[in-house]
Design a protein around this motif. Structure first.
Motif, PDB file in Angstrom:
ATOM      1  N   GLU A  46      44.256  13.064 -46.535  1.00 45.87           N
ATOM      2  CA  GLU A  46      45.269  11.489 -46.346  1.00 45.87           C
ATOM      3  C   GLU A  46      44.615  10.392 -46.726  1.00 45.87           C
ATOM      4  OE1 GLU A  46      45.448  10.824 -42.062  1.00 45.87           O
ATOM      5  OE2 GLU A  46      43.157  10.654 -41.415  1.00 45.87           O
ATOM      6  N   PHE A  47      45.393   9.919 -47.234  1.00 49.60           N
ATOM      7  CA  PHE A  47      45.027   8.487 -47.411  1.00 49.60           C
ATOM      8  C   PHE A  47      44.260   7.350 -46.449  1.00 49.60           C
ATOM      9  CE2 PHE A  47      45.317   4.098 -49.640  1.00 49.60           C
ATOM     10  CZ  PHE A  47      45.224   2.973 -48.670  1.00 49.60           C
ATOM     11  N   TYR A  60      45.726  -0.451 -46.336  1.00 51.22           N
ATOM     12  CA  TYR A  60      44.605   0.335 -45.435  1.00 51.22           C
ATOM     13  C   TYR A  60      46.173   1.221 -44.777  1.00 51.22           C
ATOM     14  CZ  TYR A  60      40.625  -2.849 -45.860  1.00 51.22           C
ATOM     15  OH  TYR A  60      39.848  -3.049 -46.630  1.00 51.22           O
ATOM     16  N   ALA A  61      45.893   2.462 -44.143  1.00 54.76           N
ATOM     17  CA  ALA A  61      46.156   3.321 -43.504  1.00 54.76           C
ATOM     18  C   ALA A  61      45.829   2.710 -42.404  1.00 54.76           C
ATOM     19  CB  ALA A  61      45.656   4.621 -43.264  1.00 54.76           C
ATOM     20  N   ASP A  62      47.645   2.532 -41.590  1.00 54.92           N
ATOM     21  CA  ASP A  62      47.212   2.355 -40.183  1.00 54.92           C
ATOM     22  C   ASP A  62      46.148   2.740 -38.824  1.00 54.92           C
ATOM     23  OD1 ASP A  62      50.706   1.948 -39.813  1.00 54.92           O
ATOM     24  OD2 ASP A  62      49.722   1.144 -40.728  1.00 54.92           O
ATOM     25  N   SER A  63      45.787   4.044 -39.052  1.00 54.39           N
ATOM     26  CA  SER A  63      44.663   4.903 -37.979  1.00 54.39           C
ATOM     27  C   SER A  63      43.396   3.988 -38.024  1.00 54.39           C
ATOM     28  CB  SER A  63      44.594   6.220 -38.603  1.00 54.39           C
ATOM     29  OG  SER A  63      44.768   6.344 -40.060  1.00 54.39           O
ATOM     30  N   THR A 104      48.441   4.813 -52.207  1.00 58.32           N
ATOM     31  CA  THR A 104      48.480   5.885 -51.675  1.00 58.32           C
ATOM     32  C   THR A 104      49.182   7.091 -51.657  1.00 58.32           C
ATOM     33  OG1 THR A 104      50.392   5.156 -50.566  1.00 58.32           O
ATOM     34  CG2 THR A 104      49.154   3.420 -50.569  1.00 58.32           C
TER      35      THR A 104
END
Length: 122
Positions: A46-47, A60-63, A104
């Protein structure tokens, strides 16, 4: 092509911090946008974050937004990922990768490092 080597992984307690580095060699580092991805056991890659060639743009990934910061030093041919407020769910092998443009999706990246393990204990 460009060769990439990650370092800086390790074991850290939840709430702690780590800084990952990715050293590049071969072709000109500044010709590539760079990204960080991660893969946990049994899950897809995952990105995490990406940065433009000059470092002026990042995604950025939301996480990880607000906790991780991607940066690069083109004079040192090095990419960084500063990780704060780490959580057990951040546990994964982290990979750096090079692409022609900021992106991404893993398939958009041409060159990959071997990965470094990050383990966050609760």
């Amino acid at each position: 092509q460009v060769q990439l080597e990650e370092s800086g992984g390790g074991l850290v307690q939840a709430g702690g911090s780590l800084r990952l580095s990715c050293a590049a060699s071969g072709r000109t580092f500044s010709n590539y946008a760079m990204g960080w991805f991660r893969q946990a056991p049994g899950k897809a890659r995952e990105f995490v974050a990406s940065i433009s060639r000059g470092g002026g743009s990042a995604e950025y990934a939301d996480s990880v937004k607000g906790r991780f910061t991607i940066s690069r030093d083109n004079d040192k041919n090095t990419l960084y990922l500063h990780m704060n407020s780490l959580k057990p769910e951040d546990t994964a092998v982290y990979y750096c990768a090079a692409a022609r443009f900021i992106a991404t999706m893993p398939r958009q990246y041409e060159h990959w490092g071997q990965g470094t393990q990050v383990t966050v204990s609760s």
